[in-house]
Design a protein around this motif. Structure first.
Motif, PDB file in Angstrom:
ATOM      1  N   UNK A 189      31.825   0.265  22.423  1.00  0.00           N
ATOM      2  CA  UNK A 189      31.202  -0.636  21.317  1.00  0.00           C
ATOM      3  C   UNK A 189      30.081  -0.970  21.391  1.00  0.00           C
ATOM      4  N   UNK A 190      29.779  -1.436  22.838  1.00  0.00           N
ATOM      5  CA  UNK A 190      28.501  -2.189  23.172  1.00  0.00           C
ATOM      6  C   UNK A 190      27.402  -1.012  23.118  1.00  0.00           C
ATOM      7  N   UNK A 191      27.750   0.359  23.483  1.00  0.00           N
ATOM      8  CA  UNK A 191      26.705   1.333  23.622  1.00  0.00           C
ATOM      9  C   UNK A 191      26.259   1.710  22.261  1.00  0.00           C
ATOM     10  N   UNK A 192      27.535   1.553  20.983  1.00  0.00           N
ATOM     11  CA  UNK A 192      27.132   1.820  19.843  1.00  0.00           C
ATOM     12  C   UNK A 192      26.422   0.716  19.202  1.00  0.00           C
ATOM     13  N   UNK A 193      26.536  -0.645  19.621  1.00  0.00           N
ATOM     14  CA  UNK A 193      25.705  -1.811  19.204  1.00  0.00           C
ATOM     15  C   UNK A 193      24.263  -1.735  19.607  1.00  0.00           C
ATOM     16  N   UNK A 194      23.812  -1.266  20.944  1.00  0.00           N
ATOM     17  CA  UNK A 194      22.658  -1.037  21.226  1.00  0.00           C
ATOM     18  C   UNK A 194      21.743   0.063  20.753  1.00  0.00           C
ATOM     19  N   UNK A 195      22.518   1.160  20.161  1.00  0.00           N
ATOM     20  CA  UNK A 195      22.165   2.136  19.513  1.00  0.00           C
ATOM     21  C   UNK A 195      21.652   1.848  18.186  1.00  0.00           C
ATOM     22  N   UNK A 196      22.056   0.676  17.363  1.00  0.00           N
ATOM     23  CA  UNK A 196      21.825   0.715  16.184  1.00  0.00           C
ATOM     24  C   UNK A 196      20.346   0.184  15.781  1.00  0.00           C
ATOM     25  N   UNK A 197      19.756   0.549  14.712  1.00  0.00           N
ATOM     26  CA  UNK A 197      20.638   0.972  13.349  1.00  0.00           C
ATOM     27  C   UNK A 197      21.004   2.484  13.438  1.00  0.00           C
ATOM     28  N   UNK A 198      20.330   3.355  14.326  1.00  0.00           N
ATOM     29  CA  UNK A 198      20.588   4.830  14.143  1.00  0.00           C
ATOM     30  C   UNK A 198      21.971   5.110  14.360  1.00  0.00           C
ATOM     31  N   UNK A 199      22.736   4.217  15.075  1.00  0.00           N
ATOM     32  CA  UNK A 199      24.325   4.766  15.091  1.00  0.00           C
ATOM     33  C   UNK A 199      25.169   4.367  14.030  1.00  0.00           C
TER      34      UNK A 199
END
Length: 270
Positions: free
Chosen positions: A184-194
């Protein structure tokens, strides 16, 4: 919008005021006999949040939004005070000023994070500044996945060591939710692209499967504890408390799924 504001406010108030009330009891049970001032403070917060819970349950969807807004402000102050109490207790524990007490530092930090979450939610509701859906999906899951991972750790450490199979299962859930939290934290750091619908939908689906498994484990543990069929130092109310928080997380996941894809919410009845 005013009806939605009242509905969402009451939902948060009713759920979290009960949680805050129970936190007060759990902290009290972990203090030493000589910690009379801390016990007195915990009793005060128990009574305060019991009163808030009763008042919240007395309101209806037709209540004047201005009344609810004022109540939210009042509860915000109460939650700020219990948050400060929890942080004070954490400070006493980690500086070894409560030797022999039975509140884990992580547990006290955990309950303070929940107080801060509740406080922030009340503020967001009153300001009308709820997060956009893609941000809310990630942030709520980051918060609750950590809560679920903590619960698994608490269960593992509060079961009697002789309950080897249950301890092993709790440790498995702890590791599983740590991994989900990292994802989830990986997805968080990839936003907004994620923040694409396919990625967020898969994120919710994956988390739902794991939360359901943990919820069912908690329900089994709760039932066994209530029937005095396993050895532990887990209070029956604590077992029910963590079960209800897993149910609440599942409800949030389903609401997000419905908002994201239009799929109808499938409510499990347990």
């Amino acid at each position: 919008m005013s009806e939605e504001f009242v509905s969402r406010s009451l939902e948060e108030l009713r759920f979290w005021s009960r949680i805050m009330k129970e936190h007060s009891l759990f902290l009290k049970l972990g203090f030493r006999c000589e910690d009379k001032q801390l016990i007195s403070e915990a009793d005060h917060f128990y009574a305060l949040f019991e009163s808030i819970e009763n008042r919240a349950n007395a309101f209806t969807i037709g209540t004047d939004p201005n009344v609810i807004r004022k109540f939210n402000e009042e509860v915000y102050q109460a939650v700020s005070f219990i948050w400060a109490f929890k942080r004070k207790v954490l400070g006493l524990i980690v500086t070894c000023q409560l030797p022999g007490a039975n509140n884990f530092p992580l547990l006290v930090d955990h309950v303070s994070r929940e107080a801060n979450y509740f406080r922030n939610r009340l503020s967001e509701l009153n300001l009308g500044r709820l997060e956009p859906l893609p941000d809310a999906i990630i942030d709520e899951n980051v918060f609750f996945l950590r809560i679920m991972a903590d619960h698994a750790k608490f269960i593992s450490h509060l079961l009697d060591p002789s309950e080897r199979k249950l301890v092993e299962q709790a440790n498995h859930f702890s590791q599983e939710f740590d991994q989900l939290l990292f994802q989830a934290r990986d997805l968080e750091s990839m936003r907004p692209q994620s923040q694409t619908v396919p990625l967020l939908d898969q994120f919710l689906d994956q988390n739902r499967v794991s939360v359901k498994s943990l919820r069912d484990f908690k329900k089994t543990a709760r039932d066994l504890i209530e029937a005095c069929r396993i050895k532990s130092i887990i209070h029956p109310l604590l077992a029910d408390h963590v079960f209800r928080e897993a149910e609440h997380f599942l409800f949030i996941i389903d609401m997000f799924e419905n908002s994201l894809t239009g799929k109808p919410v499938q409510m499990d009845v347990h």
